[in-house]
Scaffold this active site. Structure first.
Site, short mmCIF file in Angstrom:
data_model
loop_
_atom_site.label_atom_id
_atom_site.label_comp_id
_atom_site.label_asym_id
_atom_site.label_seq_id
_atom_site.Cartn_x
_atom_site.Cartn_y
_atom_site.Cartn_z
N ASN A 44 0.84 -1.19 0.00
CA ASN A 44 0.00 0.00 0.00
C ASN A 44 0.88 1.25 0.00
OD1 ASN A 44 0.58 -0.96 2.69
ND2 ASN A 44 -0.75 0.63 3.52
N ILE A 45 0.50 2.20 -0.84
CA ILE A 45 1.25 3.45 -0.97
C ILE A 45 0.27 4.59 -0.72
CG2 ILE A 45 2.70 4.86 -2.49
CD1 ILE A 45 3.91 2.09 -1.95
N GLU A 57 -2.96 -4.60 -3.16
CA GLU A 57 -3.49 -5.50 -4.19
C GLU A 57 -3.46 -4.83 -5.55
OE1 GLU A 57 -4.75 -4.57 -1.27
OE2 GLU A 57 -6.40 -5.88 -0.66
N CYS A 88 -10.33 -4.53 0.00
CA CYS A 88 -11.44 -3.58 0.01
C CYS A 88 -12.29 -3.79 -1.25
CB CYS A 88 -10.92 -2.14 0.09
SG CYS A 88 -10.27 -1.49 -1.47
#
Ligand code: ZN
Length: 136
Positions: A44-45, A57, A88
């Site tokens: 995640n960024i 993802e 999500c």
């Protein structure tokens, strides 16, 4: 294929440390097995403009597709979190664009056994505009 899935899970774990998450302090890693057999990982960024953040993802999937991979055959998702790092809704939708509905989705978290789902279990009745246009 079992060994390839173990490698996929390991790559997802390794990607966790690459997260850039100064705002949530939540670190997630993902890895995808592409149709060529190559594995792409992502983390995640986040961004100070929160809406510009991207999940692990989608990072992994975009890396694969932008390298001309045709599809994703499996994904593993984990993180430095104390419950399962379920994808999500937006990521489930992106997964449905590039994965078959019976493709395996492996999910884990800190010290948790991996669980295996199919994409269809996580996203039943997926939104798919291509299906709307199919002729009989
Ligand atoms: Zn997401």
């Amino acid at each position: 294929m079992k060994d390839k899935y173990e490698e996929l899970k390991q790559k997802a774990k390794e990607a966790v440390k690459n997260a850039y998450s100064p705002y949530s302090d939540i670190k997630i890693g993902a890895a995808v097995l592409a149709s060529s057999g190559k594995i792409y990982s992502g983390a995640n960024i986040e961004n100070s403009s929160y809406g510009a953040s991207i999940c692990a993802e989608r990072t992994a999937i975009v890396k694969a597709i932008s390298e001309k991979e045709q599809s994703v055959t499996a994904i593993a998702i984990t993180g430095d979190v104390f419950d399962y790092a379920y994808p999500c809704g937006i990521c489930r939708q992106v997964m449905s664009e590039f994965m078959q509905e019976d493709a395996p989705v492996f999910v884990s978290g800190n010290n948790l056994e991996w669980k295996r789902y199919t994409l269809k279990e996580l996203l039943p009745n997926a939104f798919d505009i291509k299906a709307w246009k199919k002729e009989e």
